[in-house]
Structures are given as structure tokens and as C-alpha cells.
Design a protein around this motif. Structure first.
Motif, short mmCIF file in Angstrom:
data_model
loop_
_atom_site.label_atom_id
_atom_site.label_comp_id
_atom_site.label_asym_id
_atom_site.label_seq_id
_atom_site.Cartn_x
_atom_site.Cartn_y
_atom_site.Cartn_z
N GLN A 95 0.82 -1.21 0.00
CA GLN A 95 0.00 0.00 0.00
C GLN A 95 0.85 1.26 0.00
O GLN A 95 0.55 2.22 -0.70
N GLY B 288 -2.78 -2.46 5.83
CA GLY B 288 -2.84 -1.67 7.04
C GLY B 288 -1.79 -2.01 8.08
O GLY B 288 -1.74 -1.39 9.14
N LYS C 45 3.86 -0.71 4.05
CA LYS C 45 2.58 -1.05 4.65
C LYS C 45 1.81 -1.96 3.70
O LYS C 45 1.74 -1.72 2.50
#
Length: 206
Positions: A28, A108, A105
């Protein structure tokens, strides 16, 4: 059970297995890239902080490509646009331990992926979940790479989807039709259909 019920059960089992065991392209954010004694980088730390767009500038040979491809090198053990093994890119003349680390990441959760190498062939790798300081894999490289594949996806998938190397290494447009089919199946998340078909053939045959 009827054939329809059997096929439905097989499909649900296969889908559940795919959803819980593999995540493709699940980076992410990139928070930090660190290179110690890799190429021209004796001690370089890039603080990205999850920014969506960054620019790296510098003279030819200053290590811009090394810095960007360090992400891939940490995860998969090679620099896509450079020949040779990861050991070949230890800073010339340096005799100690070199290292690459990326903090990122995924779903999360913050992770650190780190490789530590030397020019005698020594190689350790660690995948750590940062928030609870838990080592998920390491120091054995094979265990590290297995966890990375489960979290991020295979080397070919990452090169074909979320990472673009300087020379276009691994670009999906250059893949064979069979490889392209497999890659697209992974990216679109429909490769489990082939597993369902194969499982159905085996179970209905018995």
C-alpha cells in the motif's frame, strides 16, 4: 450429493483457500528505503512516508536506479535492470556486511523487509511486523522469500504489475501468451478457476 452441490463445495473451498493464502501486489505504501554499501550508496536513507509521488534527481552514476530498485532487490534478491547477483552490487572494495531495507505497509500493517549480505556469500533476510516487533521470517532466506511471496506475490507478478524497472524487465507485453495468461489470471484474481476445474475433474472422476 449431486454433481452441482459437489462443484459448489469445491468452488467455495478453492475460493476460500485463495482468499486466505495469497495477496497479489499488496504494497500500500513505502515508508523508507535504506541502502548500506550497495553500489554507490555507503549509507543512504530515503524517507518517503507513504507519499504517492516522489522524484529522485542526481547525476549519472549517483545511484538513482539502485535506490528505486532496492525495493525489488530487498523483496526478491536481485536488481531487475542490472546483471549479476545481489552480491555483485556490494560497494566496490567494501569487505563488511552490506544491507538493504524497505519499510512498507500492506493491508494496514507495517513491515520491515531486510537483507544482509557480504562478498563471501553470506546472506540473511528478515521480515518483521513493526508495530508488535515480531519477526515473521528469518534469518533463513528461503523462509523469508516464501513469506514475501505470500504477502506480496511472485517476482513475475510484481514486475508485471506494481513495479516497473528501468529496462522494462518482466514487462507483461514481452511475455509469452501462456505466461501472459497466467500473469493476468493472478492479477485479476481469477486463476483459482483453473484450480476449481482441476479439482472438479479429479473428484468427479472418483
Amino acid at each position: 450429493a449431486s454433481t452441482d452441490e459437489l462443484l459448489s463445495t469445491i468452488a467455495k473451498e478453492s475460493l476460500h483457500q485463495q482468499q486466505t493464502s495469497r495477496a497479489i501486489g499488496s504494497i500500500q505504501e513505502i515508508e523508507k528505503i535504506t541502502l548500506n554499501h550497495i553500489g554507490p550508496h555507503t549509507c543512504t536513507e530515503l524517507l518517503i512516508g507513504g507519499r504517492k509521488f516522489i522524484s529522485i534527481s542526481g547525476r549519472n552514476g549517483s545511484g538513482k536506479t539502485f535506490a528505486v530498485e532496492a525495493i525489488f532487490a530487498v523483496l526478491f534478491g536481485s536488481f531487475p535492470s542490472r546483471n549479476g547477483s545481489i552480491y555483485d552490487h556490494i560497494t566496490q572494495g567494501y569487505e563488511g556486511e552490506a544491507s538493504l531495507e524497505v519499510i512498507f505497509k500492506s493491508f494496514g500493517t507495517r513491515f520491515s523487509a531486510k537483507r544482509i549480505i557480504n562478498n563471501k556469500g553470506g546472506h540473511k533476510a528478515f521480515l518483521t511486523q513493526i508495530d508488535n516487533n515480531t519477526i515473521i521470517a528469518g534469518p533463513k532466506v528461503s523462509n523469508f522469500e516464501k513469506e514475501i511471496a505470500g504477502l506480496i506475490g511472485s517476482e513475475s507478478i510484481v514486475l508485471s504489475s506494481i513495479f516497473s524497472s528501468q529496462k522494462g524487465t518482466g514487462d507483461i507485453v514481452d511475455a509469452s501468451p501462456a505466461d501472459r495468461k497466467e500473469i493476468l489470471g493472478h492479477i485479476l484474481g481469477i486463476d483459482y478457476l483453473a484450480d476449481i476445474s482441476e479439482n472438479a475433474k479429479q473428484k468427479t472422476a472418483t
